[in-house]
Enzyme design. Structure first.
Site: not given
Ligand code: ZN
Length: 374
Positions: A184, A326
């Protein structure tokens, strides 16, 4: 006493007869000589002459779920087919060609046939069609017949295409375990490094990007995601909590990022992930894409430690799981690079979310929420 004309005539007739006989004898000797030399030459020609048999296994192209056809061979011969290979039974080169054609002296095989015989599917790809002499004939051709006949063999190629008719570099086996790694908030400073690792191991991941982080110079990065088979997802434009927004605000968050990605690489995201995983009914009915959540949270944003992330994945993640990470965090990228070969070693296939859904027979719908697949 002088000889009469008659006497003289008789003498010359006798002489010419003798000459004729002499010529005949010479002719006969010459004829016999030519015949002998010719025979010797002819016989030796047959003895020293050799033939070349060329065998080519015919290449075939089939679809994955179709039957594997009988493999065919083309056989051609150069040289004298009358050459006798075995005097005891008058076995000639022509007889050998016949035995090759009838499959007595020749076998044709392909490695996929073993799986096929056991009722397994044949995977997409290219396989060698191997033509070879049966043991007995190989022995003779390489020893006692060696000087009389030479056998050349060209293998064929079996191309197995997938059912939908286009070639896929990677094939996902739905019966083998798989994990979807998802990232993400990117693209970030470490995304390219991550992509290079994914490419090196020939594995896929899904990237949920936020419009706020997408710039002109990310074109190369996003294009690479597509080139190596990764999936592109939408993670809003400003990372807002969608449950606090109204319909038009949600639409604007989604549309702006969709367009930014489209402007750079010419395709729209196929999936979305709402920031914080925050979903309500308005979000479900507005986003217009399958909502991909997760069931393995590495908490990488909190731990700041690559080893922690690796350990978390290795202890928690299993078949059908969606792992949240991430690519904006250096240690997450580090952890991923470390964990990929271990997961592969454990037999996992690393796939995109859509690939995993498809492998599990799930057709994802807009507004539907997906945490994992089983
Ligand atoms: Zn996010």
């Amino acid at each position: 006493m002088p000889k009469t004309k008659k006497q003289l005539k008789g003498k010359s007739r006798r002489r010419s007869k003798r000459r004729q006989a002499k010529i005949n004898r010479i002719c006969l000797i010459l004829f016999a000589f030519v015949l002998t030399v010719g025979t010797i030459l002819g016989v030796s020609r047959i003895l020293t002459e050799s033939a070349v048999i060329h065998i080519e296994a015919k290449s075939v192209e089939i679809y994955q779920d179709s039957e594997v056809p009988q493999f065919e061979t083309f056989i051609t011969v150069e040289g004298n087919t009358e050459i006798i290979l075995d005097k005891t039974n008058n076995y000639s080169v022509a007889s050998l060609v016949e035995d090759l054609e009838e499959g007595i002296a020749l076998s044709v095989n392909c490695v996929v046939l073993e799986n096929y015989a056991e009722g397994e599917d044949i995977l997409e790809g290219e396989y060698i069609i191997d033509a070879y002499l049966t043991e007995e004939y190989l022995e003779k051709v390489s020893h006692e017949w060696k000087k009389k006949v030479k056998v050349e063999i060209d293998d064929g190629n079996l191309a197995v295409k997938n059912k939908i008719g286009y070639w896929e570099e990677e094939y996902i086996d739905p019966d083998q375990p798989m994990i979807a790694l998802t990232f993400d908030d990117g693209p970030g400073d470490y995304t390219m490094e991550l992509l290079e690792a994914l490419e090196e191991y020939d594995v896929h991941a899904t990237f949920f990007m936020q419009g706020y982080n997408i710039h002109e110079d990310d074109k190369e990065t996003i294009q690479k995601m597509l080139d190596i088979g990764c999936e592109i997802g939408n993670h809003s434009t400003t990372h807002a909590d969608f449950t606090t927004l109204n319909v038009s605000q949600i639409q604007s968050e989604i549309n702006q990022t969709n367009e930014e990605i489209f402007d750079l690489v010419g395709v729209y995201p196929t999936v979305m992930r709402p920031p914080y995983g925050a979903v309500n009914d308005t979000v479900k009915s507005t986003v217009g894409l399958p909502i991909i959540l997760w069931n393995v949270d590495t908490l990488d944003w909190k731990t700041n430690d690559a080893n922690d992330v690796v350990e978390h994945i290795l202890t928690v993640a299993g078949d059908g799981d969606i792992v949240l990470m991430h690519d904006t965090k250096e240690w997450s990228v580090e952890a991923t690079i470390e964990v990929i070969p271990i997961l592969l070693e454990q037999g996992y296939q690393l796939v995109t979310v859509s690939e995993m859904a498809e492998a599990h027979g799930v057709t994802m719908v807009s507004g539907g929420r997906y945490f994992f697949f089983d």
